[in-house]
Motif scaffolding. Structure first.
Motif, mmCIF file in Angstrom:
data_model
loop_
_atom_site.group_PDB
_atom_site.id
_atom_site.type_symbol
_atom_site.label_atom_id
_atom_site.label_comp_id
_atom_site.label_asym_id
_atom_site.label_seq_id
_atom_site.Cartn_x
_atom_site.Cartn_y
_atom_site.Cartn_z
ATOM 1 N N UNK A 1 0.706 -1.289 -0.208
ATOM 2 C CA UNK A 1 0.059 0.186 0.003
ATOM 3 C C UNK A 1 0.849 1.206 -0.174
ATOM 4 N N UNK A 2 2.253 1.043 -0.357
ATOM 5 C CA UNK A 2 3.069 2.245 -0.505
ATOM 6 C C UNK A 2 3.434 2.584 -1.934
ATOM 7 N N UNK A 3 3.317 3.591 -2.485
ATOM 8 C CA UNK A 3 3.570 3.834 -3.819
ATOM 9 C C UNK A 3 4.907 4.561 -3.775
ATOM 10 N N UNK A 4 5.910 3.858 -4.555
ATOM 11 C CA UNK A 4 7.320 4.175 -4.639
ATOM 12 C C UNK A 4 7.762 5.601 -5.053
ATOM 13 N N UNK A 5 6.835 6.200 -5.992
ATOM 14 C CA UNK A 5 7.227 7.599 -6.120
ATOM 15 C C UNK A 5 7.009 8.408 -5.216
ATOM 16 N N UNK A 6 5.868 8.228 -4.657
ATOM 17 C CA UNK A 6 5.375 9.189 -3.562
ATOM 18 C C UNK A 6 6.399 9.032 -2.439
ATOM 19 N N UNK A 7 6.905 7.937 -2.082
ATOM 20 C CA UNK A 7 7.796 7.881 -1.014
ATOM 21 C C UNK A 7 8.980 8.414 -1.301
ATOM 22 N N UNK A 8 9.583 8.345 -2.400
ATOM 23 C CA UNK A 8 10.871 8.824 -2.739
ATOM 24 C C UNK A 8 10.823 10.386 -2.840
ATOM 25 N N UNK A 9 9.592 10.948 -3.441
ATOM 26 C CA UNK A 9 9.487 12.410 -3.333
ATOM 27 C C UNK A 9 9.435 12.764 -1.876
ATOM 28 N N UNK A 10 8.958 12.157 -0.896
ATOM 29 C CA UNK A 10 8.991 12.555 0.377
ATOM 30 C C UNK A 10 10.232 12.642 0.986
ATOM 31 N N UNK A 11 11.150 11.765 0.794
ATOM 32 C CA UNK A 11 12.522 11.807 1.248
ATOM 33 C C UNK A 11 13.404 12.992 0.475
ATOM 34 N N UNK A 12 12.893 13.243 -0.680
ATOM 35 C CA UNK A 12 13.583 14.392 -1.454
ATOM 36 C C UNK A 12 13.092 15.680 -0.714
ATOM 37 N N UNK A 13 11.973 15.852 -0.325
ATOM 38 C CA UNK A 13 11.396 17.006 0.127
ATOM 39 C C UNK A 13 12.179 17.326 1.425
ATOM 40 N N UNK A 14 12.262 16.114 2.324
ATOM 41 C CA UNK A 14 12.997 16.389 3.598
ATOM 42 C C UNK A 14 14.278 16.645 3.540
ATOM 43 N N UNK A 15 15.108 16.129 2.477
ATOM 44 C CA UNK A 15 16.469 16.500 2.412
ATOM 45 C C UNK A 15 16.523 17.773 1.924
ATOM 46 N N UNK A 16 15.597 18.557 1.195
ATOM 47 C CA UNK A 16 15.690 19.832 0.477
ATOM 48 C C UNK A 16 15.385 20.781 1.814
ATOM 49 N N UNK A 17 14.724 20.485 2.698
ATOM 50 C CA UNK A 17 14.236 21.438 3.810
ATOM 51 C C UNK A 17 15.594 21.348 4.683
ATOM 52 N N UNK A 18 16.186 20.312 4.760
ATOM 53 C CA UNK A 18 17.340 20.222 5.875
ATOM 54 C C UNK A 18 18.344 20.906 5.163
ATOM 55 N N UNK A 19 18.796 20.962 3.775
ATOM 56 C CA UNK A 19 19.527 21.645 3.059
ATOM 57 C C UNK A 19 19.477 23.207 3.233
ATOM 58 N N UNK A 20 18.372 23.666 3.271
ATOM 59 C CA UNK A 20 18.023 25.019 3.230
ATOM 60 C C UNK A 20 18.278 25.447 4.676
ATOM 61 N N UNK A 21 18.016 24.679 5.770
ATOM 62 C CA UNK A 21 18.179 25.143 7.095
ATOM 63 C C UNK A 21 19.685 25.088 7.080
ATOM 64 N N UNK A 22 20.338 23.848 6.815
ATOM 65 C CA UNK A 22 21.803 24.011 6.947
ATOM 66 C C UNK A 22 22.352 25.215 6.310
ATOM 67 N N UNK A 23 22.034 25.575 5.337
ATOM 68 C CA UNK A 23 22.715 26.659 4.571
ATOM 69 C C UNK A 23 22.415 28.038 4.936
ATOM 70 N N UNK A 24 21.175 28.336 5.548
ATOM 71 C CA UNK A 24 20.687 29.720 5.801
ATOM 72 C C UNK A 24 20.248 29.666 7.262
ATOM 73 N N UNK A 25 20.121 28.398 8.290
ATOM 74 C CA UNK A 25 19.515 28.633 9.435
ATOM 75 C C UNK A 25 17.973 28.892 9.263
ATOM 76 N N UNK A 26 17.245 29.144 10.440
ATOM 77 C CA UNK A 26 15.914 29.445 10.353
ATOM 78 C C UNK A 26 15.751 31.058 10.803
ATOM 79 N N UNK A 27 15.354 31.647 9.938
ATOM 80 C CA UNK A 27 15.051 33.117 10.388
ATOM 81 C C UNK A 27 13.929 33.574 11.182
ATOM 82 N N UNK A 28 14.453 34.093 12.405
ATOM 83 C CA UNK A 28 13.555 34.687 13.382
ATOM 84 C C UNK A 28 12.511 35.724 13.027
#
Length: 462
Positions: free
Chosen positions: A435-462
């Motif tokens: 009941x898991x779709x491969x493409x949906x799952x991999x897109x989720x991992x990429x979305x999480x990696x993208x946000x981690x990258x942005x936080x790593x590069x720029x921090x979280x602006x208060x």
């Protein structure tokens, strides 16, 4: 002076545009890696099919700890280690039996014990059924209306919220607190309507919480088909004539040692500042724990694997955490926070994936509106091409929540995939790999990696 001001503004704009371009290129690389070479789906297949259900304290939970540790070591992460945590050890026992007894007939129905429930006697319990919609109704009925009976909580999911987690939240008190409330007024057992919009014959388990000083009574969940059937029988039968038979064999054993599993890429500039991504490694015992939460833990490992594959060395230390015991105690999350405090670790952000491996929609930030507004201003356009740009105020997650108490400055973030199908599967025998779709799952991992990258590069602006 005006010329200098204009020059400064031009330089600032050029720098911002340049950074946006660099970020855009990096996000594209992250998504390409996930969609072409992603490993989340095949790793999830192994977790579900070779290990299976992983309830805290079980042999399979121990196998999952060993395997995820070896998996992260095989990817060459800078550190992979275990965090010891004592967890509850509840076992379901033989398959439960439930029957509606009315009008001279006995009708078998689909049900399952709630996690943490006590057993019935060896011969089961048979008693008159009283149907209620709320905990307050039980209190109003009091002992006169409840004592010696089986309380049937039958409040359905509210169909109107678009975000189905809202419906889960408003219906969930029946499961969490219903048995304890009914026990106070002398009920002999509780059965509840499964927490889902779906009308099917899959009963949904999930934890219940007894009053530590009160009487503990058996508690089970009916499938929604069975709940509708029982409710109809009660409506068309003479008052007091409908009974229910329940037999279940669960028991709580002594606490047992288990572990959180942690993988880390150590930061090149700020190794003592951490960004955590995680999900819970444990699952309920009725199925493979695919969406809840095999998808979350495999996506979290994938974040680090993607960075490693792209030769991206994060400025901050990034951790993937396989939390243990979210389902019936949340002790792994508390232990991770305790150790963070003891080790004086500075955690700037934590992202939890525990809402299934469905199509990504965005992230919710358990923080101020100002931070969310800044996140939208800084990152929404970068995430728009990937349809993961819904950045809102909201919850972070059960396992990362304790970090807020020990690291007040942290920003807690929940990964938010599409929610429409999650509670059809959540806590049921139907939570399987198929009941898991491969493409949906991999897109989720990429979305999480993208946000981690942005936080790593720029921090979280208060």
């Amino acid at each position: 002076m005006k010329k200098l001001t204009s020059l400064f503004a031009a330089i600032t704009l050029f720098t911002a545009v340049s950074a946006q371009t660099t970020d855009s290129i990096q996000l594209r690389k992250i998504y390409d890696e996930a969609l072409i070479n992603g490993k989340s789906y095949e790793n999830l297949r192994y977790l579900c099919k070779n290990i299976g259900p992983r309830l805290s304290g079980s042999a399979n939970a121990e196998k999952a700890v060993d395997w995820t540790k070896q998996l992260m070591q095989s990817y060459g992460f800078d550190k992979v280690f275990l965090q010891e945590v004592m967890v509850p050890h509840w076992v379901r026992g033989e398959k439960e039996v439930g029957k509606i007894i009315a009008n001279g007939k006995s009708i078998n129905v689909a049900l399952c014990a709630l996690g943490g429930s006590v057993a019935t006697s060896a011969t089961g319990v048979t008693a008159e059924v009283v149907e209620v919609k709320t905990l307050d109704e039980v209190k109003l009925l009091g002992e006169a209306g409840v004592k010696g009976k089986i309380v049937f909580y039958n409040r359905p999911f509210d169909p109107t919220p678009i975000e189905t987690g809202i419906s889960y939240g408003t219906a969930g008190d029946q499961r969490r607190s219903g048995p304890a409330v009914a026990a106070k007024y002398g009920a002999v057992a509780v059965i509840i309507r499964s927490l889902t919009h779906a009308i099917d014959n899959y009963p949904h388990t999930g934890g219940t919480q007894y009053d530590s000083l009160g009487v503990k009574i058996p508690a089970a969940a009916l499938s929604t088909v069975a709940a509708n059937q029982l409710s109809q029988v009660l409506k068309t039968s003479k008052p007091g004539s409908v009974k229910f038979f329940l037999k279940q064999n669960c028991q709580m054993l002594p606490d047992i040692k288990s572990y959180n599993v942690v993988g880390e890429l150590t930061g090149t500039e700020k190794p003592n500042e951490f960004i955590t991504v995680g999900g819970h490694l444990d699952s309920w015992d009725m199925a493979e724990g695919a969406h809840d939460d095999g998808t979350g833990v495999m996506q979290s490992v994938e974040v680090l694997r993607i960075f490693k594959s792209l030769n991206y060395r994060p400025r901050h230390s990034v951790r993937a955490v396989m939390f243990m015991n979210e389902e019936n105690g949340a002790r792994g999350g508390r232990k991770y926070a305790e150790l963070a405090a003891e080790n004086k670790e500075k955690h700037i952000a934590a992202i939890e994936s525990d809402e299934g491996g469905f199509t990504p929609r965005g992230f919710s930030f358990q923080t101020s509106g100002a931070i969310v507004a800044n996140a939208n201003a800084d990152w929404k356009k970068l995430l728009e091409p990937y349809e993961a740009d819904k950045l809102t105020v909201g919850g972070g997650g059960t396992d990362i929540a304790p970090l807020k108490r020990t690291v007040p400055e942290i920003t807690l973030i929940g990964f938010r995939p599409d929610s429409q199908r999650y509670f059809d599967i959540h806590h049921t025998p139907n939570d399987v790999f198929e009941n898991v779709n491969r493409r949906e799952l991999e897109l989720g991992g990429a979305a999480m990696a993208s946000l981690v990258y942005l936080i790593d590069q720029h921090g979280i602006r208060q």
